[in-house]
Design a protein around this motif. Structure first.
Motif, PDB file in Angstrom:
ATOM      1  N   LYS A  49      13.814  -5.041   8.175  1.00  0.00           N
ATOM      2  CA  LYS A  49      14.314  -4.435   6.937  1.00  0.00           C
ATOM      3  C   LYS A  49      13.485  -4.906   5.742  1.00  0.00           C
ATOM      4  O   LYS A  49      13.090  -4.108   4.894  1.00  0.00           O
ATOM      5  N   ARG A  50      13.201  -6.191   5.705  1.00  0.00           N
ATOM      6  CA  ARG A  50      12.423  -6.751   4.590  1.00  0.00           C
ATOM      7  C   ARG A  50      10.996  -6.181   4.562  1.00  0.00           C
ATOM      8  O   ARG A  50      10.466  -5.844   3.505  1.00  0.00           O
ATOM      9  N   GLN A  51      10.377  -6.076   5.731  1.00  0.00           N
ATOM     10  CA  GLN A  51       9.028  -5.504   5.798  1.00  0.00           C
ATOM     11  C   GLN A  51       9.052  -4.046   5.335  1.00  0.00           C
ATOM     12  O   GLN A  51       8.163  -3.610   4.601  1.00  0.00           O
ATOM     13  N   TRP A  52      10.057  -3.314   5.774  1.00  0.00           N
ATOM     14  CA  TRP A  52      10.147  -1.902   5.412  1.00  0.00           C
ATOM     15  C   TRP A  52      10.306  -1.728   3.906  1.00  0.00           C
ATOM     16  O   TRP A  52       9.747  -0.804   3.311  1.00  0.00           O
ATOM     17  N   GLU A  53      11.071  -2.601   3.269  1.00  0.00           N
ATOM     18  CA  GLU A  53      11.285  -2.494   1.826  1.00  0.00           C
ATOM     19  C   GLU A  53       9.972  -2.609   1.054  1.00  0.00           C
ATOM     20  O   GLU A  53       9.805  -1.996   0.004  1.00  0.00           O
ATOM     21  N   ARG A  54       9.030  -3.373   1.583  1.00  0.00           N
ATOM     22  CA  ARG A  54       7.750  -3.591   0.904  1.00  0.00           C
ATOM     23  C   ARG A  54       6.674  -2.594   1.327  1.00  0.00           C
ATOM     24  O   ARG A  54       5.718  -2.349   0.596  1.00  0.00           O
ATOM     25  N   PHE A  55       6.827  -2.034   2.510  1.00  0.00           N
ATOM     26  CA  PHE A  55       5.793  -1.180   3.101  1.00  0.00           C
ATOM     27  C   PHE A  55       5.373   0.007   2.235  1.00  0.00           C
ATOM     28  O   PHE A  55       4.172   0.207   2.013  1.00  0.00           O
ATOM     29  N   PRO A  56       6.301   0.822   1.738  1.00  0.00           N
ATOM     30  CA  PRO A  56       5.869   2.010   0.966  1.00  0.00           C
ATOM     31  C   PRO A  56       5.022   1.669  -0.257  1.00  0.00           C
ATOM     32  O   PRO A  56       4.143   2.444  -0.641  1.00  0.00           O
ATOM     33  N   PHE A  57       5.241   0.508  -0.852  1.00  0.00           N
ATOM     34  CA  PHE A  57       4.492   0.126  -2.047  1.00  0.00           C
ATOM     35  C   PHE A  57       3.059  -0.286  -1.726  1.00  0.00           C
ATOM     36  O   PHE A  57       2.229  -0.395  -2.621  1.00  0.00           O
ATOM     37  N   SER A  58       2.774  -0.523  -0.452  1.00  0.00           N
ATOM     38  CA  SER A  58       1.424  -0.925  -0.055  1.00  0.00           C
ATOM     39  C   SER A  58       0.452   0.253  -0.062  1.00  0.00           C
ATOM     40  O   SER A  58      -0.757   0.048  -0.079  1.00  0.00           O
ATOM     41  N   LYS A  59       0.967   1.452  -0.048  1.00  0.00           N
ATOM     42  CA  LYS A  59       0.119   2.646   0.078  1.00  0.00           C
ATOM     43  C   LYS A  59      -0.465   3.087  -1.272  1.00  0.00           C
ATOM     44  O   LYS A  59      -0.291   4.213  -1.709  1.00  0.00           O
ATOM     45  N   ASN A  60      -1.166   2.182  -1.916  1.00  0.00           N
ATOM     46  CA  ASN A  60      -1.768   2.459  -3.210  1.00  0.00           C
ATOM     47  C   ASN A  60      -3.286   2.388  -3.060  1.00  0.00           C
ATOM     48  O   ASN A  60      -3.872   1.315  -3.162  1.00  0.00           O
ATOM     49  N   ARG A  61      -3.889   3.528  -2.821  1.00  0.00           N
ATOM     50  CA  ARG A  61      -5.330   3.566  -2.554  1.00  0.00           C
ATOM     51  C   ARG A  61      -6.148   3.056  -3.741  1.00  0.00           C
ATOM     52  O   ARG A  61      -7.112   2.320  -3.567  1.00  0.00           O
ATOM     53  N   GLU A  62      -5.755   3.455  -4.937  1.00  0.00           N
ATOM     54  CA  GLU A  62      -6.491   3.031  -6.133  1.00  0.00           C
ATOM     55  C   GLU A  62      -6.505   1.506  -6.255  1.00  0.00           C
ATOM     56  O   GLU A  62      -7.547   0.908  -6.527  1.00  0.00           O
ATOM     57  N   LYS A  63      -5.366   0.877  -5.996  1.00  0.00           N
ATOM     58  CA  LYS A  63      -5.284  -0.581  -6.069  1.00  0.00           C
ATOM     59  C   LYS A  63      -6.194  -1.230  -5.012  1.00  0.00           C
ATOM     60  O   LYS A  63      -6.923  -2.177  -5.310  1.00  0.00           O
ATOM     61  N   SER A  64      -6.157  -0.717  -3.798  1.00  0.00           N
ATOM     62  CA  SER A  64      -6.995  -1.254  -2.720  1.00  0.00           C
ATOM     63  C   SER A  64      -8.471  -1.115  -3.052  1.00  0.00           C
ATOM     64  O   SER A  64      -9.258  -2.032  -2.833  1.00  0.00           O
ATOM     65  N   GLU A  65      -8.856   0.034  -3.586  1.00  0.00           N
ATOM     66  CA  GLU A  65     -10.258   0.254  -3.930  1.00  0.00           C
ATOM     67  C   GLU A  65     -10.715  -0.687  -5.037  1.00  0.00           C
ATOM     68  O   GLU A  65     -11.832  -1.194  -5.013  1.00  0.00           O
ATOM     69  N   LYS A  66      -9.851  -0.949  -6.008  1.00  0.00           N
ATOM     70  CA  LYS A  66     -10.178  -1.892  -7.077  1.00  0.00           C
ATOM     71  C   LYS A  66     -10.329  -3.311  -6.528  1.00  0.00           C
ATOM     72  O   LYS A  66     -11.210  -4.053  -6.946  1.00  0.00           O
ATOM     73  N   GLU A  67      -9.462  -3.688  -5.582  1.00  0.00           N
ATOM     74  CA  GLU A  67      -9.553  -5.012  -4.964  1.00  0.00           C
ATOM     75  C   GLU A  67     -10.882  -5.184  -4.230  1.00  0.00           C
ATOM     76  O   GLU A  67     -11.543  -6.207  -4.357  1.00  0.00           O
TER      77      GLU A  67
END
Length: 116
Positions: A49-67
Protein backbone atom coordinates in the motif's frame (compact mmCIF):
# COMPACT_ATOMS: atom_id res chain seq x y z
CA UNK A 1 17.28 11.38 -23.42
CA UNK A 2 16.36 8.27 -25.38
CA UNK A 3 13.17 6.49 -24.35
CA UNK A 4 14.98 3.33 -23.34
CA UNK A 5 17.40 5.30 -21.14
CA UNK A 6 14.49 7.14 -19.55
CA UNK A 7 12.60 3.96 -18.67
CA UNK A 8 15.65 2.35 -17.05
CA UNK A 9 16.54 5.50 -15.09
CA UNK A 10 12.94 5.93 -13.95
CA UNK A 11 12.71 2.25 -12.96
CA UNK A 12 15.92 2.40 -10.92
CA UNK A 13 14.67 5.48 -9.06
CA UNK A 14 11.07 4.68 -8.13
CA UNK A 15 10.81 5.82 -4.49
CA UNK A 16 10.27 3.04 -1.98
CA UNK A 17 10.81 0.23 -4.48
CA UNK A 18 13.72 -2.04 -3.57
CA UNK A 19 15.62 -4.72 -5.44
CA UNK A 20 13.18 -7.48 -4.52
CA UNK A 21 10.19 -5.63 -5.92
CA UNK A 22 12.09 -4.44 -9.00
CA UNK A 23 13.09 -8.03 -9.70
CA UNK A 24 9.45 -9.17 -9.46
CA UNK A 25 8.35 -6.37 -11.76
CA UNK A 26 11.00 -7.22 -14.36
CA UNK A 27 10.18 -10.92 -14.17
CA UNK A 28 6.54 -10.18 -14.93
CA UNK A 29 6.75 -7.19 -17.30
CA UNK A 30 10.17 -7.99 -18.88
CA UNK A 31 11.17 -4.32 -19.35
CA UNK A 32 10.84 -1.04 -17.42
CA UNK A 33 8.85 0.47 -20.30
CA UNK A 34 6.08 -2.08 -19.75
CA UNK A 35 6.10 -1.37 -16.02
CA UNK A 36 5.71 2.33 -16.80
CA UNK A 37 2.86 1.68 -19.23
CA UNK A 38 1.07 -0.93 -17.09
CA UNK A 39 -2.39 -0.26 -15.75
CA UNK A 40 -2.92 0.56 -12.09
CA UNK A 41 -4.54 -2.81 -11.47
CA UNK A 42 -1.55 -4.66 -12.94
CA UNK A 43 0.97 -2.72 -10.85
CA UNK A 44 -0.93 -2.83 -7.54
CA UNK A 45 -0.52 -6.60 -7.39
CA UNK A 46 3.23 -6.20 -6.87
CA UNK A 47 3.30 -3.23 -4.50
CA UNK A 48 2.52 -2.69 -0.86
CA UNK A 49 0.00 0.00 0.00
CA UNK A 50 2.80 2.41 0.91
CA UNK A 51 4.70 1.71 -2.32
CA UNK A 52 1.54 2.18 -4.36
CA UNK A 53 0.84 5.56 -2.74
CA UNK A 54 4.21 6.83 -3.97
CA UNK A 55 4.32 5.05 -7.33
CA UNK A 56 2.13 7.36 -9.47
CA UNK A 57 4.22 10.39 -8.49
CA UNK A 58 7.36 8.73 -9.84
CA UNK A 59 6.12 8.99 -13.43
CA UNK A 60 7.52 12.46 -14.05
CA UNK A 61 9.61 12.32 -17.20
CA UNK A 62 10.65 15.97 -17.05
CA UNK A 63 12.00 15.53 -13.52
CA UNK A 64 13.94 12.38 -14.49
CA UNK A 65 15.44 14.07 -17.53
CA UNK A 66 16.56 17.04 -15.43
CA UNK A 67 18.17 14.67 -12.90
CA UNK A 68 20.08 12.86 -15.64
CA UNK A 69 21.20 16.15 -17.18
CA UNK A 70 22.44 17.38 -13.77
CA UNK A 71 24.36 14.12 -13.26
CA UNK A 72 25.95 14.34 -16.71
CA UNK A 73 27.02 17.92 -16.05
CA UNK A 74 28.88 16.58 -13.01
CA UNK A 75 30.50 13.86 -15.12
CA UNK A 76 28.24 11.11 -13.73
CA UNK A 77 26.69 8.62 -16.15
CA UNK A 78 23.85 6.15 -15.60
CA UNK A 79 24.60 2.90 -17.43
CA UNK A 80 21.80 0.32 -17.61
CA UNK A 81 22.00 -3.26 -18.82
CA UNK A 82 20.84 -2.31 -22.33
CA UNK A 83 23.30 0.58 -22.71
CA UNK A 84 26.01 0.09 -25.35
CA UNK A 85 28.53 0.96 -22.60
CA UNK A 86 27.32 -1.82 -20.28
CA UNK A 87 30.13 -4.32 -19.83
CA UNK A 88 29.37 -7.40 -21.95
CA UNK A 89 31.04 -9.70 -19.43
CA UNK A 90 28.65 -8.56 -16.68
CA UNK A 91 25.73 -9.85 -18.74
CA UNK A 92 27.17 -13.36 -18.45
CA UNK A 93 27.20 -13.45 -14.64
CA UNK A 94 24.45 -15.22 -12.72
CA UNK A 95 24.37 -12.29 -10.31
CA UNK A 96 24.55 -9.11 -12.32
CA UNK A 97 23.85 -5.44 -12.26
CA UNK A 98 20.78 -3.86 -13.75
CA UNK A 99 22.61 -0.55 -13.69
CA UNK A 100 25.74 1.15 -12.51
CA UNK A 101 26.81 4.77 -12.18
CA UNK A 102 30.21 5.97 -13.33
CA UNK A 103 31.98 9.21 -12.38
CA UNK A 104 35.33 10.09 -13.87
CA UNK A 105 35.91 6.46 -14.79
CA UNK A 106 35.11 5.06 -11.32
CA UNK A 107 32.11 3.00 -10.23
CA UNK A 108 30.19 4.97 -7.60
CA UNK A 109 26.90 3.05 -7.36
CA UNK A 110 25.39 -0.23 -8.53
CA UNK A 111 22.30 -2.38 -8.27
CA UNK A 112 22.80 -6.15 -8.14
CA UNK A 113 20.39 -9.06 -8.21
CA UNK A 114 20.04 -12.59 -9.53
CA UNK A 115 19.48 -13.02 -13.23
CA UNK A 116 15.83 -13.39 -14.15
Amino acid sequence: MKDNDFYWYWFANIPGIGLKTRKKLLEYFAHPRYVYEASDSEIKVFLTKRQWERFPFSKNREKSEKEVQRLQEEGIFFIHRESPEYAERLKQLYIHQIYYIIKEGFLISQSLFWRW
